[in-house]
Design a protein around this motif. Structure first.
Motif: not given
Length: 172
Positions: A35-36, A39-40, A43, A80-81, A83-86, A88
């Motif tokens: 993640l950018r 967020f990295n 997570y 939430n983690l 969700r950053h990778y699309h 659900k």
């Protein structure tokens, strides 16, 4: 009869363990890009390469996809983690929920995972003990631990076979 049951929103559930299944080390497995920032830093886990694709494909094929982990990460952290990778998930069972709903006040120590208690038809895990307990406790499990470029196809194929067997989808 089986067709009517499926039309009433009864979907087959597939669950994934987190550690060493979806969360892997870049030193031993191919991974999704980190993640950018920032967020990295929140997570730190790295996803096995293909994780978003396999989960989203399963859902597009009509499966519910859950997490079933013995870790005590919170449900909100997991949601939430991913969700950053699309991604659900349809449901999440962590160590806390398992202890509360499955182990409860049983005197006998139950296994760390019992997917059939949550109507999960297929669980993907890396631990040999979880795999070996599948027959004893009556749940289907697919073992995934090593780097495998074909893991998506293998998981979907296994899920399809179970769905056809248990849900009679060959009649649909």
């Amino acid at each position: 009869m089986k067709k009517a049951r499926l039309e009433n929103h009864e979907k087959m559930r597939v669950s994934f363990d987190l550690d060493e299944v979806l969360f892997v080390l870049p030193e031993t497995h191919k991974t999704e890009p980190p993640l950018r920032f920032p967020f990295n830093k929140i997570y730190k886990e790295r996803l096995r390469l293909g994780t978003p694709d396999v989960i989203n494909t399963l859902q597009e094929l009509g499966y519910e996809v859950w997490v079933y982990t013995s870790s005590f990460r919170t449900e909100s952290y997991i949601r939430n983690l991913f969700r950053h990778y699309h991604i659900k998930f349809d449901g999440i069972i962590n160590g806390t929920r398992h202890l509360k709903e499955v182990q409860r006040d049983n005197k006998q120590q139950l296994p760390q995972k019992l997917p059939n208690r949550y109507r999960i038809s297929l669980h993907i895990d890396d631990e040999a003990i979880v795999v070996s307990l599948g027959k004893q406790y009556g749940y289907n499990v697919f073992q995934l631990n090593a780097q495998d470029d074909d893991w998506k196809e293998k998981v979907i194929d296994c899920a399809d076979k179970i769905r056809k067997r248990d849900f009679g989808e060959e009649e649909i």
